[in-house]
Design an enzyme around this catalytic site. Structure first.
Site, PDB file in Angstrom:
ATOM      1  N   ARG A   1     -14.015  -8.252   0.639  1.00 22.58           N
ATOM      2  CA  ARG A   1     -12.591  -8.013   0.429  1.00 22.58           C
ATOM      3  C   ARG A   1     -11.812  -9.300   0.696  1.00 22.58           C
ATOM      4  O   ARG A   1     -10.921  -9.678  -0.047  1.00 22.58           O
ATOM      5  CB  ARG A   1     -12.081  -6.900   1.376  1.00 22.58           C
ATOM      6  CG  ARG A   1     -12.632  -5.499   1.106  1.00 22.58           C
ATOM      7  CD  ARG A   1     -12.161  -4.963  -0.235  1.00 22.58           C
ATOM      8  NE  ARG A   1     -10.710  -5.011  -0.350  1.00 22.58           N
ATOM      9  CZ  ARG A   1      -9.869  -4.090   0.169  1.00 22.58           C
ATOM     10  NH1 ARG A   1     -10.359  -3.022   0.774  1.00 22.58           N
ATOM     11  NH2 ARG A   1      -8.565  -4.210   0.016  1.00 22.58           N
TER      12      ARG A   1
ATOM     13  N   GLN B   1     -10.033  -3.719  -4.059  1.00 21.61           N
ATOM     14  CA  GLN B   1     -11.323  -3.139  -3.673  1.00 21.61           C
ATOM     15  C   GLN B   1     -12.352  -3.360  -4.780  1.00 21.61           C
ATOM     16  O   GLN B   1     -13.474  -3.811  -4.535  1.00 21.61           O
ATOM     17  CB  GLN B   1     -11.134  -1.624  -3.438  1.00 21.61           C
ATOM     18  CG  GLN B   1     -12.402  -0.910  -3.048  1.00 21.61           C
ATOM     19  CD  GLN B   1     -12.859  -1.266  -1.643  1.00 21.61           C
ATOM     20  OE1 GLN B   1     -12.079  -1.215  -0.713  1.00 21.61           O
ATOM     21  NE2 GLN B   1     -14.116  -1.644  -1.492  1.00 21.61           N
TER      22      GLN B   1
ATOM     23  N   CYS C   1     -16.349   2.272  -0.396  1.00 21.10           N
ATOM     24  CA  CYS C   1     -15.225   1.390  -0.052  1.00 21.10           C
ATOM     25  C   CYS C   1     -14.905   1.448   1.438  1.00 21.10           C
ATOM     26  O   CYS C   1     -14.311   0.516   1.973  1.00 21.10           O
ATOM     27  CB  CYS C   1     -14.002   1.760  -0.873  1.00 21.10           C
ATOM     28  SG  CYS C   1     -13.528   3.488  -0.713  1.00 21.10           S
TER      29      CYS C   1
ATOM     30  N   HIS D   1      -6.894   0.899  -6.859  1.00 14.67           N
ATOM     31  CA  HIS D   1      -7.203   0.034  -5.709  1.00 14.67           C
ATOM     32  C   HIS D   1      -7.889  -1.228  -6.259  1.00 14.67           C
ATOM     33  O   HIS D   1      -9.084  -1.446  -6.075  1.00 14.67           O
ATOM     34  CB  HIS D   1      -8.120   0.787  -4.737  1.00 14.67           C
ATOM     35  CG  HIS D   1      -8.181   0.203  -3.357  1.00 14.67           C
ATOM     36  ND1 HIS D   1      -7.509  -0.944  -2.983  1.00 14.67           N
ATOM     37  CD2 HIS D   1      -8.861   0.607  -2.247  1.00 14.67           C
ATOM     38  CE1 HIS D   1      -7.770  -1.203  -1.712  1.00 14.67           C
ATOM     39  NE2 HIS D   1      -8.582  -0.284  -1.244  1.00 14.67           N
TER      40      HIS D   1
ATOM     41  N   ARG E   1       0.888  -1.183   0.000  1.00 18.48           N
ATOM     42  CA  ARG E   1       0.000   0.000   0.000  1.00 18.48           C
ATOM     43  C   ARG E   1       0.916   1.220   0.000  1.00 18.48           C
ATOM     44  O   ARG E   1       1.703   1.425   0.943  1.00 18.48           O
ATOM     45  CB  ARG E   1      -0.923  -0.006   1.216  1.00 18.48           C
ATOM     46  CG  ARG E   1      -1.668   1.300   1.380  1.00 18.48           C
ATOM     47  CD  ARG E   1      -2.832   1.219   2.340  1.00 18.48           C
ATOM     48  NE  ARG E   1      -3.966   0.574   1.713  1.00 18.48           N
ATOM     49  CZ  ARG E   1      -5.239   0.718   2.107  1.00 18.48           C
ATOM     50  NH1 ARG E   1      -5.534   1.491   3.135  1.00 18.48           N
ATOM     51  NH2 ARG E   1      -6.216   0.091   1.488  1.00 18.48           N
TER      52      ARG E   1
HETATM   53  N1  NVA Z   1      -9.622   6.954  -2.019  1.00 16.93           N
HETATM   54  C1  NVA Z   1      -9.372   6.547  -0.668  1.00 16.93           C
HETATM   55  C2  NVA Z   1      -9.659   5.093  -0.499  1.00 16.93           C
HETATM   56  C3  NVA Z   1      -9.474   4.551   0.874  1.00 16.93           C
HETATM   57  C4  NVA Z   1      -9.741   3.098   0.944  1.00 16.93           C
HETATM   58  C5  NVA Z   1      -7.941   6.860  -0.306  1.00 16.93           C
HETATM   59  O1  NVA Z   1      -7.052   6.662  -1.156  1.00 16.93           O
HETATM   60  O2  NVA Z   1      -7.695   7.311   0.800  1.00 16.93           O
HETATM   61  N1   CP Z   2     -11.412   0.145   1.746  1.00 18.34           N
HETATM   62  C1   CP Z   2     -10.170   0.058   2.249  1.00 18.34           C
HETATM   63  O1   CP Z   2      -9.195  -0.173   1.535  1.00 18.34           O
HETATM   64  O2   CP Z   2     -10.123   0.225   3.593  1.00 18.34           O
HETATM   65  P1   CP Z   2      -8.806   0.417   4.463  1.00 18.34           P
HETATM   66  O3   CP Z   2      -8.186   1.711   4.050  1.00 18.34           O
HETATM   67  O4   CP Z   2      -9.266   0.413   5.878  1.00 18.34           O
HETATM   68  O5   CP Z   2      -7.878  -0.736   4.180  1.00 18.34           O
END
Ligand code: NVA
Ligand code: CP
Length: 343
Positions: A320, A160, A292, A157, A130
């Protein structure tokens, strides 16, 4: 409108162990990376989802499929769902997950990504990242001799989106011809959803404020995929128009991780894009609401919608784990250890 064939009806036609999409995906994806949804063909997306449904229904069948495999999760950003769904899912397949917190020291800072790859690949079977920069993921994928999975970058992502369309299949039976509308920031989640929807034959409509539309490279790719699958990808700037005839209305935070410094500027720009009961009222009567998570309650979505009867956000969160288990089984060749799968 999506057909009402149930997931069970479709699966019973061809047992999962003989499903050509799954067998072909198992052969092609073993040892591969998942940096982007564009790394997968439509048939491979279908395979992951079909396997995900089966893994969810019969988790015991897969219990030792990844016996003694090691996974490392290296995260530069916070996570609840992604971390826990990977860790819990991998453990239920017989593997072991190791979490490395990179929130205070980005990957590539202490030593080069190439050197990290050349160390880590000696100990683990798969690397889950990540990151902020998408290039960090593609560079690790290019350097490491083990599969690399994108668990969110600033650009995409994919895990997701796989879980989200698995959730839609669960709800509607099939997503072919489904009208999927995304309202909000044209961000990482939006990018992966656009391509996944197109791969599965859904009509994807995206409504963003001017200046926040999805990346042109993704739009082009999603439209290419949609053309091949007989569906459409539309970009609009009016959320009221975008949700007309929608079977699913999806939103995400308008301030993604790493963009917090823009919170004040973005708040008024995104206010007309809030998903509230009035906006949901313009979608189809049986439309679902998706997010999400994490949500900023009463910013991009109201409590009434998030907690209301149309919301399927916690099914998305649950899936997920199931969708990622299917992905991991394919990337790590785990189906050869599962009874009745013949290779
Ligand atoms: N678009 C958001 C998704 C979090 C799961 C982010 O990147 O923070
Ligand atoms: N939706 C998602 O990726 O959640 P987190 O940021 O908690 O992993």
């Amino acid at each position: 409108m999506a057909s009402k064939t149930t997931v069970e009806q479709r699966e019973s036609a061809v047992p999962v162990q003989n499903d050509p999409d799954i067998l072909n995906a198992a052969a092609r994806l073993a040892g591969e990376d998942l940096c982007s949804i564009a790394d997968l063909s439509s048939a491979e997306v279908r395979a992951i989802l079909k396997l995900g449904h089966h893994v969810k229904r019969d988790p015991r069948a897969y219990r030792n499929a990844l016996d003694a495999k090691q996974m490392v999760l290296m995260f530069e950003k916070a996570s609840l769902r992604t971390r826990l769904s990977f860790e819990a899912g991998f453990s239920t397949l017989g593997g072991n997950a190791i979490f490395v917190d990179h929130t205070s020291s980005p990957l590539g800072e202490r030593e080069s990504i190439a050197d990290v790859a050349r160390n880590v690949e000696r100990w683990v079977d798969i690397i889950v990242l990540r990151t902020y920069a998408h290039d960090t993921i593609t560079e690790m994928a290019a350097r490491a001799r083990v599969p690399v999975v994108n668990a969110l970058s600033d650009f995409e992502h994919p895990c997701q989106a796989l879980a989200d369309f698995m959730t839609l299949e669960e709800h509607f039976g099939s997503v072919t011809g489904l009208n999927f509308t995304y309202v909000g920031d044209g961000n990482n989640v939006c990018h992966s959803l656009m391509m996944t929807g197109a791969q599965l034959g859904a009509n994807v409509t995206v409504a963003t404020p001017r200046g926040y539309s999805p990346d042109i490279e993704i739009v082009t790719k999603a439209r290419e995929i949609a053309e091949a699958n007989g569906c459409e990808v539309k970009l609009l700037q009016d959320p009221q128009v975008a949700v007309e005839n929608a079977d699913a209305v999806y939103t995400d935070v308008c301030v993604s991780m790493g963009m917090e410094h823009e919170s004040t500027k973005r708040a008024p720009i995104f206010r007309p894009f809030q998903v509230n009961e009035a906006l949901m009222g313009k979608a189809r009567e049986n439309a679902v609401f998706m997010h999400c998570l994490p949500a900023r309650r009463n910013a991009e979505v109201t409590d009434a919608v998030l907690d209301g009867p149309q919301s399927i956000v916690f099914d998305q969160a649950e899936n997920r784990m199931h969708a990622q288990k299917a992905l991991l089984l394919l990337l790590l060749g785990g189906l050869s250890n599962v009874k009745n799968f013949s290779f």
